[in-house]
Design an enzyme around this catalytic site. Sequence first.
Site, PDB file in Angstrom:
ATOM      1  N   LYS A 168       0.846  -1.201   0.000  1.00  0.00           N
ATOM      2  CA  LYS A 168       0.000   0.000   0.000  1.00  0.00           C
ATOM      3  C   LYS A 168       0.879   1.249   0.000  1.00  0.00           C
ATOM      4  CE  LYS A 168      -3.048   2.798   2.893  1.00  0.00           C
ATOM      5  NZ  LYS A 168      -2.107   3.949   2.826  1.00  0.00           N
ATOM      6  N   GLY A 219       7.190   4.644   8.846  1.00  0.00           N
ATOM      7  CA  GLY A 219       6.361   5.809   9.155  1.00  0.00           C
ATOM      8  C   GLY A 219       6.591   6.289  10.571  1.00  0.00           C
ATOM      9  N   SER A 220       5.579   6.912  11.123  1.00  0.00           N
ATOM     10  CA  SER A 220       5.707   7.521  12.448  1.00  0.00           C
ATOM     11  C   SER A 220       5.668   6.480  13.551  1.00  0.00           C
ATOM     12  CB  SER A 220       4.586   8.537  12.671  1.00  0.00           C
ATOM     13  OG  SER A 220       3.343   7.883  12.859  1.00  0.00           O
ATOM     14  N   THR A 223       2.009   5.692  14.658  1.00  0.00           N
ATOM     15  CA  THR A 223       1.335   4.716  13.796  1.00  0.00           C
ATOM     16  C   THR A 223       1.945   3.328  13.974  1.00  0.00           C
ATOM     17  OG1 THR A 223       0.851   6.453  12.184  1.00  0.00           O
ATOM     18  CG2 THR A 223       0.682   4.181  11.420  1.00  0.00           C
ATOM     19  N   GLY A 224       3.261   3.271  14.170  1.00  0.00           N
ATOM     20  CA  GLY A 224       3.920   1.996  14.394  1.00  0.00           C
ATOM     21  C   GLY A 224       3.363   1.267  15.603  1.00  0.00           C
ATOM     22  N   GLU A 241      10.116   0.575  10.766  1.00  0.00           N
ATOM     23  CA  GLU A 241      11.144   1.622  10.700  1.00  0.00           C
ATOM     24  C   GLU A 241      10.424   2.924  10.980  1.00  0.00           C
ATOM     25  OE1 GLU A 241      12.859   4.749   9.626  1.00  0.00           O
ATOM     26  OE2 GLU A 241      12.902   4.018   7.563  1.00  0.00           O
ATOM     27  N   CYS A 275      13.803  10.430   7.692  1.00  0.00           N
ATOM     28  CA  CYS A 275      13.845   9.871   9.053  1.00  0.00           C
ATOM     29  C   CYS A 275      15.239   9.974   9.659  1.00  0.00           C
ATOM     30  CB  CYS A 275      13.405   8.411   9.035  1.00  0.00           C
ATOM     31  SG  CYS A 275      11.669   8.159   8.612  1.00  0.00           S
ATOM     32  N   GLU A 373      10.549  15.479  16.610  1.00  0.00           N
ATOM     33  CA  GLU A 373      11.031  15.324  15.243  1.00  0.00           C
ATOM     34  C   GLU A 373      10.264  16.287  14.341  1.00  0.00           C
ATOM     35  OE1 GLU A 373      11.779  11.783  11.960  1.00  0.00           O
ATOM     36  OE2 GLU A 373      10.077  11.613  13.323  1.00  0.00           O
TER      37      GLU A 373
END
Length: 473
Positions: A168, A219-220, A223-224, A241, A275, A373
């Site tokens: 996706k 991603g963030s 969300t992880g 990651e 990142c 960040e």
Amino acid sequence: MADYKNLIDGEMVDNGEWLEVLNPANEQVVGRVPACGKDELDRAVAAARRAFKDWKKTSREERQKVVQGIAAAIKENADELFRLLTSEQGKPHAQAQQEIYGAAGLAAAQSTLTLDDVVNQDDDTRLSRTRRVPVGVVGGIVPWNFPVMMAIQKIVPALVAGCTIVLKPSPFTPLTTLRIAELIKDVVPAGTVNIITGEDSLGPMITEHPDIDKITFTGSTATGKKIMEGASGDLKRITLELGGNDASIVLPDADVEKVAEQLFWSSFSNAGQVCIAAKRIYIHKDIYDDLSKAIAEYAKTVVVGDGSQQGTGVGPIQNKKQYERVLELIQDAKDNGYKFLTGGDKDPSGTGYYVPITILDNPPEDARIVAEEQFGPVMPLLKFDSIDEVIERANNSEYGLAGAVWTKDTDKGVEIAEQLETGTVWINEFMHLSPFSPFGGHKQSGFGAEYGLDGLKEFTYPQVITVKRDAAV
């Protein structure tokens, strides 16, 4: 404006429902992609499950040939792809070229990785060996900052390991990935690679799908954590990651003129949307004034603008949500009276998600711009006195993705690097990743690894086969 279709079971398809994709440089629609939901996901997963039965039995050489075909397709169409990438992501053409060619190079390099059997015991009583077997169907979720590179670093190790994948892309940057899907449609066996697009709501459906065996996500951190929770229901394997608040440490022996430009790009490449970009730059007090001035002076020579225009060095923020967050952090710094060396203001006229190059002069350690960040073209420069002090400050973060040390004394640089709580540390360079070295975060910057044999193993299970010799049966 063109319509781009999804790749499901070897065919380019759509469902008649569409999402619009904007160019962040001018906020104009540059393409449409299918708005997929559960039905399309189920079709893609079913195709991947069917394909897995045969793909897992293929030889190493067959898999390598397919992956090398993906690399060739990207490289052969690089001119078209990098221009399309700039139109949806915003990064300057030169940086988009680097991503496209980098993705082709990554695929070619990782096609050579092999996981050989390991002999555990070989004597008169037993022969025991460990082999790596593919996990199964992989669900890959890709961010918007490096959409092509991140897609390839999920597709390729999955295929090399013998897995199939449903990928996706971000709804903000799906166009180039779908164009690559069209290019590789006849390169990969039907069902081994499926690429579907949809809103963010499609992500949890992938995470929780009962016929997906592994999730790989970039991603963030927030969300992880949700993905980790969603995958826990049936104990899916996961690779995450996540975010980073990466610190660079500049020792007093660093050559001010030589490192100023490198430090600038370590923070501002891709408009700071990296990142592993330097998010905090700690400079020793003996050279702080000279180096901060040199970085600020160099910043004034860099053009912020449309990435498709010649001479642009820093493009727009990719999407409105992130753009507003970066402006919020700048406003917070202004409200608190922090000193700016460059930037801080925005022209309210015009279109596009542009943020001026913004450099702050030694804000406090608890400032939001230091503690969070930023993921945008905003960089705090920070002054330090001693090595012990700066190591403690650099490690004082929930993140642990990457960092850098800048010094003529490389032995000293390594000594400092070994005390930093991050997965990767560079000495006198930045953002270099090797296809053959593992990349992953410590603390809340990730779970598992990508790249190298460690990354490839993430797509496999170990299986131990033991043969009892001279058994009475």
